[in-house]
Design a protein around this motif. Structure first.
Motif, PDB file in Angstrom:
ATOM      1  N   ILE A 139       0.848  -1.185   0.000  1.00 42.63           N
ATOM      2  CA  ILE A 139       0.000   0.000   0.000  1.00 42.63           C
ATOM      3  C   ILE A 139       0.885   1.236   0.000  1.00 42.63           C
ATOM      4  CG2 ILE A 139      -1.679   1.323   1.361  1.00 42.63           C
ATOM      5  CD1 ILE A 139      -2.771  -1.356   2.360  1.00 42.63           C
ATOM      6  N   ARG A 140       0.562   2.173  -0.888  1.00 42.94           N
ATOM      7  CA  ARG A 140       1.180   3.498  -0.850  1.00 42.94           C
ATOM      8  C   ARG A 140       0.426   4.274   0.227  1.00 42.94           C
ATOM      9  NH1 ARG A 140       5.969   4.952  -1.822  1.00 42.94           N
ATOM     10  NH2 ARG A 140       5.820   3.265  -3.355  1.00 42.94           N
ATOM     11  N   ILE A 141       1.099   4.541   1.331  1.00 37.99           N
ATOM     12  CA  ILE A 141       0.428   5.062   2.517  1.00 37.99           C
ATOM     13  C   ILE A 141       0.236   6.575   2.400  1.00 37.99           C
ATOM     14  CG2 ILE A 141       0.562   5.300   5.024  1.00 37.99           C
ATOM     15  CD1 ILE A 141       2.286   2.720   5.007  1.00 37.99           C
ATOM     16  N   HIS A 142      -0.977   7.017   2.657  1.00 39.63           N
ATOM     17  CA  HIS A 142      -1.301   8.443   2.644  1.00 39.63           C
ATOM     18  C   HIS A 142      -1.424   9.029   4.045  1.00 39.63           C
ATOM     19  CE1 HIS A 142      -2.460   9.185  -1.717  1.00 39.63           C
ATOM     20  NE2 HIS A 142      -2.156   7.893  -1.678  1.00 39.63           N
ATOM     21  N   ALA A 143      -1.835   8.207   5.011  1.00 38.62           N
ATOM     22  CA  ALA A 143      -2.007   8.700   6.376  1.00 38.62           C
ATOM     23  C   ALA A 143      -1.935   7.539   7.351  1.00 38.62           C
ATOM     24  CB  ALA A 143      -3.341   9.433   6.526  1.00 38.62           C
ATOM     25  N   CYS A 144      -1.503   7.855   8.584  1.00 32.95           N
ATOM     26  CA  CYS A 144      -1.401   6.854   9.652  1.00 32.95           C
ATOM     27  C   CYS A 144      -1.995   7.451  10.919  1.00 32.95           C
ATOM     28  CB  CYS A 144       0.055   6.460   9.878  1.00 32.95           C
ATOM     29  SG  CYS A 144       0.307   5.260  11.214  1.00 32.95           S
ATOM     30  N   GLY A 145      -2.964   6.766  11.502  1.00 29.01           N
ATOM     31  CA  GLY A 145      -3.554   7.202  12.760  1.00 29.01           C
ATOM     32  C   GLY A 145      -2.765   6.653  13.937  1.00 29.01           C
ATOM     33  N   LEU A 146      -2.473   7.497  14.914  1.00 30.75           N
ATOM     34  CA  LEU A 146      -1.719   7.064  16.088  1.00 30.75           C
ATOM     35  C   LEU A 146      -2.662   6.568  17.179  1.00 30.75           C
ATOM     36  CD1 LEU A 146       1.081   9.769  16.399  1.00 30.75           C
ATOM     37  CD2 LEU A 146       1.071   7.634  15.090  1.00 30.75           C
ATOM     38  N   ASN A 147      -2.156   5.606  17.951  1.00 32.48           N
ATOM     39  CA  ASN A 147      -2.904   5.024  19.054  1.00 32.48           C
ATOM     40  C   ASN A 147      -2.015   4.945  20.290  1.00 32.48           C
ATOM     41  OD1 ASN A 147      -5.577   3.873  17.765  1.00 32.48           O
ATOM     42  ND2 ASN A 147      -3.944   3.427  16.326  1.00 32.48           N
ATOM     43  N   PHE A 148      -2.650   4.897  21.460  1.00 30.89           N
ATOM     44  CA  PHE A 148      -1.885   4.809  22.696  1.00 30.89           C
ATOM     45  C   PHE A 148      -0.956   3.598  22.675  1.00 30.89           C
ATOM     46  CE2 PHE A 148      -1.415   3.800  27.272  1.00 30.89           C
ATOM     47  CZ  PHE A 148      -0.897   5.011  27.703  1.00 30.89           C
ATOM     48  N   ALA A 149      -1.372   2.543  21.978  1.00 32.35           N
ATOM     49  CA  ALA A 149      -0.537   1.339  21.883  1.00 32.35           C
ATOM     50  C   ALA A 149       0.795   1.624  21.203  1.00 32.35           C
ATOM     51  CB  ALA A 149      -1.283   0.243  21.127  1.00 32.35           C
ATOM     52  N   ASP A 150       0.846   2.620  20.309  1.00 30.85           N
ATOM     53  CA  ASP A 150       2.120   2.955  19.664  1.00 30.85           C
ATOM     54  C   ASP A 150       3.143   3.428  20.692  1.00 30.85           C
ATOM     55  OD1 ASP A 150       1.510   2.488  16.859  1.00 30.85           O
ATOM     56  OD2 ASP A 150       0.144   4.178  17.009  1.00 30.85           O
ATOM     57  N   LEU A 158       6.912   1.845  13.438  1.00 37.50           N
ATOM     58  CA  LEU A 158       5.700   2.105  14.207  1.00 37.50           C
ATOM     59  C   LEU A 158       4.510   2.388  13.281  1.00 37.50           C
ATOM     60  CD1 LEU A 158       6.673   4.424  17.207  1.00 37.50           C
ATOM     61  CD2 LEU A 158       5.754   2.110  17.337  1.00 37.50           C
ATOM     62  N   GLY A 159       3.316   2.339  13.853  1.00 35.65           N
ATOM     63  CA  GLY A 159       2.105   2.716  13.123  1.00 35.65           C
ATOM     64  C   GLY A 159       1.211   1.539  12.853  1.00 35.65           C
ATOM     65  N   MET A 160       0.112   1.438  13.615  1.00 40.71           N
ATOM     66  CA  MET A 160      -0.780   0.276  13.534  1.00 40.71           C
ATOM     67  C   MET A 160      -1.951   0.473  12.582  1.00 40.71           C
ATOM     68  SD  MET A 160      -0.993  -0.320  17.659  1.00 40.71           S
ATOM     69  CE  MET A 160      -1.812  -1.901  17.582  1.00 40.71           C
ATOM     70  N   GLU A 161      -2.231   1.710  12.227  1.00 40.14           N
ATOM     71  CA  GLU A 161      -3.506   2.006  11.560  1.00 40.14           C
ATOM     72  C   GLU A 161      -3.249   2.946  10.383  1.00 40.14           C
ATOM     73  OE1 GLU A 161      -7.932   3.422  13.102  1.00 40.14           O
ATOM     74  OE2 GLU A 161      -6.157   4.005  14.230  1.00 40.14           O
ATOM     75  N   ILE A 162      -3.521   2.470   9.165  1.00 37.78           N
ATOM     76  CA  ILE A 162      -3.143   3.261   7.991  1.00 37.78           C
ATOM     77  C   ILE A 162      -4.278   3.341   6.970  1.00 37.78           C
ATOM     78  CG2 ILE A 162      -0.758   2.516   8.312  1.00 37.78           C
ATOM     79  CD1 ILE A 162      -2.227   1.387   5.159  1.00 37.78           C
ATOM     80  N   ALA A 163      -4.113   4.303   6.054  1.00 40.06           N
ATOM     81  CA  ALA A 163      -5.000   4.411   4.899  1.00 40.06           C
ATOM     82  C   ALA A 163      -4.158   4.775   3.693  1.00 40.06           C
ATOM     83  CB  ALA A 163      -6.077   5.464   5.131  1.00 40.06           C
ATOM     84  N   GLY A 164      -4.492   4.200   2.547  1.00 39.28           N
ATOM     85  CA  GLY A 164      -3.734   4.479   1.330  1.00 39.28           C
ATOM     86  C   GLY A 164      -4.308   3.751   0.137  1.00 39.28           C
ATOM     87  N   ALA A 193      -9.902   8.236   7.327  1.00 33.07           N
ATOM     88  CA  ALA A 193      -9.879   6.776   7.260  1.00 33.07           C
ATOM     89  C   ALA A 193      -8.791   6.192   8.147  1.00 33.07           C
ATOM     90  CB  ALA A 193      -9.672   6.321   5.816  1.00 33.07           C
ATOM     91  N   ALA A 194      -7.639   6.889   8.232  1.00 31.33           N
ATOM     92  CA  ALA A 194      -6.518   6.380   9.024  1.00 31.33           C
ATOM     93  C   ALA A 194      -6.813   6.403  10.512  1.00 31.33           C
ATOM     94  CB  ALA A 194      -5.265   7.204   8.733  1.00 31.33           C
ATOM     95  N   VAL A 210      -0.837  11.231  11.308  1.00 28.25           N
ATOM     96  CA  VAL A 210       0.381  11.604  10.576  1.00 28.25           C
ATOM     97  C   VAL A 210       0.099  11.412   9.095  1.00 28.25           C
ATOM     98  CG1 VAL A 210       2.792  11.012  10.115  1.00 28.25           C
ATOM     99  CG2 VAL A 210       1.922  11.006  12.473  1.00 28.25           C
ATOM    100  N   THR A 211       0.344  12.450   8.323  1.00 26.92           N
ATOM    101  CA  THR A 211       0.157  12.357   6.864  1.00 26.92           C
ATOM    102  C   THR A 211       1.491  12.029   6.206  1.00 26.92           C
ATOM    103  OG1 THR A 211       0.456  14.750   6.658  1.00 26.92           O
ATOM    104  CG2 THR A 211      -1.798  13.941   6.826  1.00 26.92           C
ATOM    105  N   ILE A 212       1.430  11.205   5.188  1.00 21.37           N
ATOM    106  CA  ILE A 212       2.644  10.726   4.527  1.00 21.37           C
ATOM    107  C   ILE A 212       2.778  11.417   3.175  1.00 21.37           C
ATOM    108  CG2 ILE A 212       3.978   8.699   3.859  1.00 21.37           C
ATOM    109  CD1 ILE A 212       3.050   8.658   6.802  1.00 21.37           C
TER     110      ILE A 212
END
Length: 319
Positions: A30-41, A59-65, A115-116, A317-319
């Motif tokens: 996946i070409r990543i466009h954004a990653c949502g951060l979580n306390f688990a990170d 790092l980064g558990m949750e992504i959109a792309g 989405a991320a 975080v936006t990529i």
């Protein structure tokens, strides 16, 4: 490609150049466009999360792309699909390989930054409130940490389910965000006698707690007979110990909930929950709140915002 890498537990992650990954069987790149951060990170960077990879890892558990390559045996999602994915790591990078089975196709109307931050936050609250807590219309729902990434979605979904929502957060700004998301009552965690204020409102039928610590203890004492306390996480760093005699005397349930666990033991229930949530989003019933957004070069700052709990809603975080 650039990636935000944990070289060793306890060592601050840094941006590094890595070769672009090649998808294996059952995977997509996946070409990543954004990653949502979580306390688990934050816990994963320290090596204290229950499912922490061996370093080095990204790092980064949750992504959109966008899906740009398919591994052997993969027929869906198709090349060019806009998807969101929750996986253990790999999201804070320009590209990554992820399980095709975990990809969720997102609506064209959903921006990548929303989405991320959607799957974990909304997925956690939806399954927790419906599948585990069995929240009913007209019940009183108490949400601790109500302006955080998951807490705010619990407020929004609880209100949508017809509950009377009591939102607990720190400071006027965060309380205003919770009120806008559908809270009927708001309580400042810094100044309130939580037990007394909740009891004055009639007590809680369901408690949603992502914070732990003293707030959990006060909320348990304000829970009505027959109520349910659902344990989501411990953002305070304090894991409360639950006296079983209190559960017995008050006829209340203490319920554990780990959204990621459903991927292993009940994936069909998780998939059905996400399908319901996507329909709600397309119908305009859900309005994701992004509290802060940073570029990949400022990923360390984004993690610090999450750690300090200075923002409401999701940090992306936006990529």
């Amino acid at each position: 490609m650039r990636a935000f890498v944990v070289s060793d537990h306890g060592v601050p992650p840094k941006i590094k150049d890595l070769p672009e990954p090649v998808p294996g069987p059952g995977q997509v790149r996946i070409r990543i466009h954004a990653c949502g951060l979580n306390f688990a990170d934050l816990l994963m960077a320290k090596g204290t999360y229950q499912e922490t990879p061996a370093p080095p890892f990204t790092l980064g558990m949750e992504i959109a792309g966008v899906v740009e390559a398919l591994g052997e045996g993969v027929t869906a999602p198709a090349l060019g699909s806009r998807v969101a994915v929750f996986e253990g790591s790999g999201g804070l990078a320009e590209a990554g390989v992820f399980s095709a089975a975990r990809c969720v196709v997102i609506p064209d109307s959903m921006p990548f930054n929303e989405a991320a931050g959607f799957l974990v936050a909304y997925g956690t609250s939806h399954l927790a409130l419906t599948d585990r807590a069995r929240l009913q219309k007209g019940e009183r729902l108490l949400v601790l940490g109500a302006a955080g990434g998951v807490g705010l979605t619990a407020v929004e979904l609880g209100a949508a389910m017809g509950a009377e929502v009591i939102a607990v957060a720190r400071g006027a700004d965060k309380l205003a965000v919770a009120k806008a998301a559908g809270a009927t009552h708001v309580i400042d965690s810094d100044t309130a006698d939580l037990r007394a204020e909740v009891k004055a409102l009639g007590g809680a039928d369901v408690v949603y707690d992502a914070v732990g610590g003293d707030g959990f203890k006060a909320a348990m004492r304000a829970t009505n007979p027959g109520g349910r306390l659902i344990v989501i996480g411990f953002a305070s760093g304090d894991v409360p110990q639950i006296p079983a005699n209190h559960l017995l005397v008050k006829n209340i349930d203490a319920i554990g909930f780990y959204w990621g666990g459903y991927l292993k033991w009940a994936p069909e229930r998780l998939a059905a929950s996400l399908a319901d949530l996507m329909q709600m989003y397309e119908a305009g019933q859900l309005l994701p709140h992004i509290g802060a957004q940073r570029p990949l070069s400022d990923a360390a700052d984004a993690l610090e915002l999450l750690r300090s709990r200075k923002v409401s809603g999701k940090v992306v975080v936006t990529i």
